[in-house]
Design a protein around this motif. Structure first.
Motif, PDB file in Angstrom:
ATOM      1  N   GLU A  75      -9.468  13.336   5.879  1.00 42.97           N
ATOM      2  CA  GLU A  75     -10.265  13.928   4.803  1.00 42.97           C
ATOM      3  C   GLU A  75     -10.368  13.035   3.574  1.00 42.97           C
ATOM      4  O   GLU A  75     -11.332  13.151   2.808  1.00 42.97           O
ATOM      5  N   ILE A  76      -9.404  12.152   3.365  1.00 42.77           N
ATOM      6  CA  ILE A  76      -9.365  11.397   2.108  1.00 42.77           C
ATOM      7  C   ILE A  76      -9.837   9.955   2.281  1.00 42.77           C
ATOM      8  O   ILE A  76      -9.855   9.203   1.301  1.00 42.77           O
ATOM      9  N   ALA A  77     -10.226   9.556   3.485  1.00 42.47           N
ATOM     10  CA  ALA A  77     -10.741   8.193   3.687  1.00 42.47           C
ATOM     11  C   ALA A  77     -11.965   7.991   2.800  1.00 42.47           C
ATOM     12  O   ALA A  77     -12.878   8.807   2.781  1.00 42.47           O
ATOM     13  N   GLY A  78     -11.962   6.906   2.045  1.00 46.76           N
ATOM     14  CA  GLY A  78     -13.045   6.623   1.126  1.00 46.76           C
ATOM     15  C   GLY A  78     -12.856   7.209  -0.257  1.00 46.76           C
ATOM     16  O   GLY A  78     -13.682   7.000  -1.143  1.00 46.76           O
ATOM     17  N   GLU A  79     -11.760   7.926  -0.479  1.00 41.79           N
ATOM     18  CA  GLU A  79     -11.488   8.543  -1.774  1.00 41.79           C
ATOM     19  C   GLU A  79     -10.522   7.677  -2.581  1.00 41.79           C
ATOM     20  O   GLU A  79      -9.711   6.932  -2.024  1.00 41.79           O
ATOM     21  N   ASP A  80     -10.589   7.815  -3.903  1.00 39.28           N
ATOM     22  CA  ASP A  80      -9.763   6.995  -4.783  1.00 39.28           C
ATOM     23  C   ASP A  80      -8.375   7.571  -5.085  1.00 39.28           C
ATOM     24  O   ASP A  80      -7.419   6.816  -5.210  1.00 39.28           O
ATOM     25  N   PRO A  81      -8.208   8.889  -5.263  1.00 36.41           N
ATOM     26  CA  PRO A  81      -6.921   9.390  -5.737  1.00 36.41           C
ATOM     27  C   PRO A  81      -5.817   9.346  -4.683  1.00 36.41           C
ATOM     28  O   PRO A  81      -6.059   9.195  -3.478  1.00 36.41           O
ATOM     29  N   VAL A  82      -4.600   9.519  -5.177  1.00 30.51           N
ATOM     30  CA  VAL A  82      -3.459   9.859  -4.333  1.00 30.51           C
ATOM     31  C   VAL A  82      -3.389  11.384  -4.297  1.00 30.51           C
ATOM     32  O   VAL A  82      -3.314  12.032  -5.346  1.00 30.51           O
ATOM     33  N   TYR A  83      -3.458  11.949  -3.109  1.00 29.01           N
ATOM     34  CA  TYR A  83      -3.429  13.403  -2.950  1.00 29.01           C
ATOM     35  C   TYR A  83      -1.992  13.865  -2.696  1.00 29.01           C
ATOM     36  O   TYR A  83      -1.292  13.309  -1.844  1.00 29.01           O
ATOM     37  N   CYS A 114       0.816  -1.217   0.000  1.00 30.72           N
ATOM     38  CA  CYS A 114       0.000   0.000   0.000  1.00 30.72           C
ATOM     39  C   CYS A 114       0.847   1.265   0.000  1.00 30.72           C
ATOM     40  O   CYS A 114       0.556   2.226  -0.730  1.00 30.72           O
ATOM     41  N   SER A 115       1.901   1.298   0.788  1.00 31.24           N
ATOM     42  CA  SER A 115       2.724   2.502   0.861  1.00 31.24           C
ATOM     43  C   SER A 115       3.520   2.712  -0.421  1.00 31.24           C
ATOM     44  O   SER A 115       3.784   3.858  -0.825  1.00 31.24           O
ATOM     45  N   ALA A 154      -3.128   8.827   0.849  1.00 33.39           N
ATOM     46  CA  ALA A 154      -4.089   7.993   0.129  1.00 33.39           C
ATOM     47  C   ALA A 154      -4.786   7.056   1.098  1.00 33.39           C
ATOM     48  O   ALA A 154      -4.257   6.725   2.167  1.00 33.39           O
ATOM     49  N   ASP A 155      -5.985   6.630   0.721  1.00 33.64           N
ATOM     50  CA  ASP A 155      -6.721   5.618   1.472  1.00 33.64           C
ATOM     51  C   ASP A 155      -6.058   4.271   1.199  1.00 33.64           C
ATOM     52  O   ASP A 155      -6.123   3.748   0.083  1.00 33.64           O
ATOM     53  N   ASN A 156      -5.417   3.700   2.201  1.00 38.65           N
ATOM     54  CA  ASN A 156      -4.654   2.470   2.008  1.00 38.65           C
ATOM     55  C   ASN A 156      -5.525   1.258   1.729  1.00 38.65           C
ATOM     56  O   ASN A 156      -5.068   0.266   1.149  1.00 38.65           O
ATOM     57  N   LEU A 157      -6.807   1.301   2.124  1.00 32.31           N
ATOM     58  CA  LEU A 157      -7.695   0.182   1.830  1.00 32.31           C
ATOM     59  C   LEU A 157      -8.229   0.265   0.408  1.00 32.31           C
ATOM     60  O   LEU A 157      -8.612  -0.756  -0.172  1.00 32.31           O
TER      61      LEU A 157
END
Length: 343
Positions: free
Chosen positions: A286-294, A131-132, A314-317
């Motif tokens: 803020e980005i949990a549940g989001e698709d992009p890498v911010y 994930c990382s 990013a959301d790791n899941l």
């Protein structure tokens, strides 16, 4: 044409996210099968907003006729059942660490190296990276295309969901315990995770690095460029979902902040959120549940020639696991991989 898709490890955090992602992206599946260990057989898991799937026993399941297997059951389980599924004709997309560094198995992030999928038929297995690693190489790729990355120094801030549901439960119970005078008892981690940070993910290696840090280095080289040097320090933080990374990059050629901003804004899978004011950056909550890498906090690193530094979250899941696996499946469909097999 619809496909038969099996999700292995369907009762785990990543498995549930895989089911959710398949439904949200309307993947062309005629049938989705939820698989897990015998002790989980008979449980029910959600698929989309309305459908419920009954979990079947992985050990007894016959993969004949299954087109795609999204695996996230743990490395030791994948080691046994992924080759069994692949031999039955199922294309395995494995989220565990077991197959990643095997030279005849593609390690794929679709925004970065979808061309690597060409070799998947050798084993019928495709590996999903750590994930990382995924979020870092998605951010590095557009910059590498401009100026070629020479060296990366990265510190990660990794959420407890990367260690599974029990780790998330431990953060919750320890946090609650602090407020009721119940001394936290570490079980999933080596030290208390609530109100703490732990510079230790996976086991220690002989050189003093951890296996997680080693993964980031070798996977980046396999996915992006074998000549990139990577130095990582991986840290577990008391966040439920979302990995963050502070990334320092040295390039072979000059690259300006403006060039980097423009390349990142145009890159698939990347969202730039970078205002130089209070709150003008992305954080995990803020980005949990989001698709992009911010990507945020992009700036010149004056300590090395041709250096830049940035923060990515990013959301790791999702992008770190489930979404990347589903995107690989979508790319196989787009390339006509299954039609070629049928022919």
């Amino acid at each position: 044409m619809g496909y038969r898709v099996a999700v292995v490890g369907a009762t785990g955090a990543v498995g549930r996210e895989m089911l959710k992602t398949l439904a949200e992206r309307d993947f062309p599946a005629d049938e989705v099968i939820a698989l897990a260990s015998g002790r989980s057989a008979g449980q029910e898991v959600s698929f989309g907003e309305k459908a419920v799937l009954k979990v079947q026993n992985l050990e007894k399941f016959d993969f004949a006729g299954v087109d795609i297997g999204l695996f996230s059951p743990g490395a030791s389980v994948s080691a046994v059942h992924a080759p069994r599924a692949a031999a039955a004709g199922c294309v395995v997309i494995d989220n565990t660490s077991h197959f990643r560094m095997e030279p005849d198995i593609p390690l794929v992030v679709p925004e970065v190296n979808r061309h690597a999928l060409r070799g998947f038929r050798k084993r019928n297995i495709i590996a999903n990276p750590n994930c990382s690693t995924i979020q870092m190489v998605v951010a590095l790729k557009p910059l590498h295309d401009i100026a070629r990355v020479r060296r990366v120094v990265v510190a990660t801030y990794q959420s407890v969901s990367g260690a599974g549901k029990e780790a998330m439960d431990e953060l919750w119970s320890q946090t609650r315990g602090v407020f009721v005078n119940d001394s936290p008892r570490p079980e999933q981690f080596t030290k208390q995770i609530a109100f703490n940070v732990i510079p230790h993910i996976d086991r220690f290696l002989e050189d003093g690095s951890t296996k997680e840090e080693w993964k980031m280095a070798v996977e980046t080289r396999k996915i992006l460029d074998p000549d990139i040097a990577v130095m990582a320090t991986c840290v577990r933080v008391p966040v439920f979902i979302g990995h963050a990374e502070a990334v320092h990059v040295e390039f072979e050629r000059p690259i300006t902040e403006q060039q980097a901003w423009e390349a990142l804004r145009a890159a698939p899978g990347v969202t730039v959120l970078d205002r130089r004011d209070d709150g003008g950056y992305a954080t995990p909550v803020e980005i949990a549940g989001e698709d992009p890498v911010y990507v945020s906090r992009l700036r010149k690193d004056p300590t090395v020639p041709h250096g830049l530094a940035f923060w990515c979250v990013a959301d790791n899941l999702r992008k770190g696991a489930a979404l990347n696996a589903v995107q690989i499946a979508e790319e196989l469909v787009r390339q006509g991989a299954f039609e070629r097999q049928a022919a």
